[in-house]
Design a protein around this motif. Sequence first.
Motif, mmCIF file in Angstrom:
data_model
loop_
_atom_site.group_PDB
_atom_site.id
_atom_site.type_symbol
_atom_site.label_atom_id
_atom_site.label_comp_id
_atom_site.label_asym_id
_atom_site.label_seq_id
_atom_site.Cartn_x
_atom_site.Cartn_y
_atom_site.Cartn_z
ATOM 1 N N GLY A 192 -5.782 -35.781 75.101
ATOM 2 C CA GLY A 192 -5.725 -37.238 75.126
ATOM 3 C C GLY A 192 -5.044 -37.814 76.355
ATOM 4 N N ALA A 212 -11.379 -31.423 81.275
ATOM 5 C CA ALA A 212 -11.637 -31.367 79.832
ATOM 6 C C ALA A 212 -10.376 -30.961 79.075
ATOM 7 N N ALA A 215 -7.236 -31.520 79.917
ATOM 8 C CA ALA A 215 -6.320 -32.657 79.828
ATOM 9 C C ALA A 215 -6.859 -33.705 78.854
ATOM 10 N N ARG A 216 -8.177 -33.893 78.903
ATOM 11 C CA ARG A 216 -8.760 -34.875 77.996
ATOM 12 C C ARG A 216 -8.602 -34.463 76.533
ATOM 13 N N SER A 217 -8.683 -33.156 76.306
ATOM 14 C CA SER A 217 -8.587 -32.698 74.919
ATOM 15 C C SER A 217 -7.212 -32.997 74.326
#
Lengths: 282, 272
Positions: free
Chosen positions: A190, A184, A186-188
């Motif tokens: 992008g 999450a 890393a996803r935050s």
Amino acid sequence: MDSSETIPEFRKGGASKGGEASLANLSAFSRGSGMASAKEVLAILGVAVVVIGGIELALRFFNVPQYIMPTPSAIAYALFTDFPLILPHLGDTLVELLGGFAIGACVGLILAAVITQFPFAEKIVAPYILILVTTPMLALVPLLILRFGFGYTPRIIVVALASGPMVMINAATGFRRVDSAKIALARSYGANTLQMFWKIRAPMALPMILVGLMIGAIFGLLTAVGAEMVGGGFGLGNRLTTYSSMIQMPQFFAVVVILSALGILIYTIFFLIGKKWASWEA
Amino acid sequence: MNVTVSRSPKLAVKAATKVYRTASGDFMALQHCSLDVHRNEIVSIVGPSGCGKTTLLRAMSGLHGLTEGEVMLDNQKITGPHPDIGIVFQEANLLPWRDLDANIRFPFEIKRERPDRQWIEHLLHSVGLDGFGGKYPRELSGGMQQRAAMVRALALKPSVLLMDEPFGALDTFTREEMNRLVESIWLDTRTTIVFITHSIEEAIFLSDRVIVLTGGPGRVAREYPVRFERPRSSEVMATREVFDLTNAIKRDIVGERESRLNGSAPQREATS
Ligand SMILES: Nc1ncnc2c1ncn2[C@@H]1O[C@H](COP(=O)(O)OP(=O)(O)OP(=O)(O)O)[C@@H](O)[C@H]1O
Ligand SMILES: [Mg+2]
């Protein structure tokens, strides 16, 4: 976790919390201490001297004939004098080991990285991987020799078949250890799939990957030597069969000593790599 | 600043509904939940465990989508993670294989941007972590890790900071220290902050507004404005007013939970 359905873990109770897979766990030279201190090294050497010296004395005292068990000094002497004769065979074994291991490890790593992204595919592949892990690949050697002759090829194939699944099964355990919070994170920011892989999944799996590589390499060594004993006129395994048939026991044990040194070398290399790159787990 | 700009919310949740589809059926975690967060405001969200706070925050961060409704940032609909939104996770969530400097560099690597060294130094200094750049997370205390996580979240200069129980794992003293730190960072940056917590005291200390969420399914039950000047001293926090406010909020949460325990179970819909 449900290891019956996914690719089984090499060490049970593995994927529990995330802090379990340090390389040092595998060894009797436990974690915490990591590398032995000077004092411990002295103690280890002391034990070696006592044990080897004791064997030497006992063998001499009971007059054990050399064809049953040569004395350590005789083995050391053979190791010294016959080393030039053994060296090319060591080279052969290394070629088979490195060649087979390189192929097996690459395929195993790639498969593990890809397959763990697709739980369905993983479940389909799991039983086959299990078969590959549990089947002694040595059984294939006679067959491979029929097909490929007595050269390097059958041995490299069989080493790859022995080490690859070991690498894969452990690496898969590593890759499966998803820490959803870090994903999450890393996803935050992008992160794309590649960044996710190289910056989160791969480093997180690294300790288990190293465990897999080490076990794979050692399995590869065993298999290479076994294959050499089955057929073909070269390699350390071949030396074992040759020396024992000629009842040259000091030479025979000199080869055994070289083999165990190889094993320890493999262990040490991966231990040091783990210490340098995966010590965050401890 | 003109009036229309200051009136339009920084972050707006509009009729958010979230249904989790699970093996045991659909579960509605949020239903028509709406709230506004204004520019430069600190808003705390409190509520009983499982009432949907994390779900709401995830939707605000763009990490998870909503089943219905939308989240607007500066009047723009959020469809995914947004560079203007920073997140501080529960537990510091630092990457253990990177030292502190590399952890703070992480967002910049992902975004392929050059880190603003000066700003990062300033942040590290203000949270008291200068000189710790070469340390690994395991070498830091829980409080230090959480401070590092705050620096990481603020390093990209987000205009909104979302924090999900960031200090839940810390002891009371460290927690108070962290609260003062958040306050001072806010005084420094005026970042809009949404703060989820189980501690009513923490919520009151930090916020301009405390929003109470009720569960089953989650929506806003009440909100309480908190109008003390910042920085807020411990004397202010010991006043009767704060005491009454704390009790009112506590009643809201406990009362809601009791009525839930006595009454109907959390709403579940039939399996689709
Ligand atoms: N991924 C999910 N799948 C199914 N149900 C979920 C999922 N995540 C949360 N839920 C359910 O949704 C409800 C709200 O969860 P959420 O995590 O938002 O609560 P919370 O208010 O943050 O709780 P806490 O204060 O304990 O952190 C809970 O009842 C939970 O069981
Ligand atoms: Mg939560």
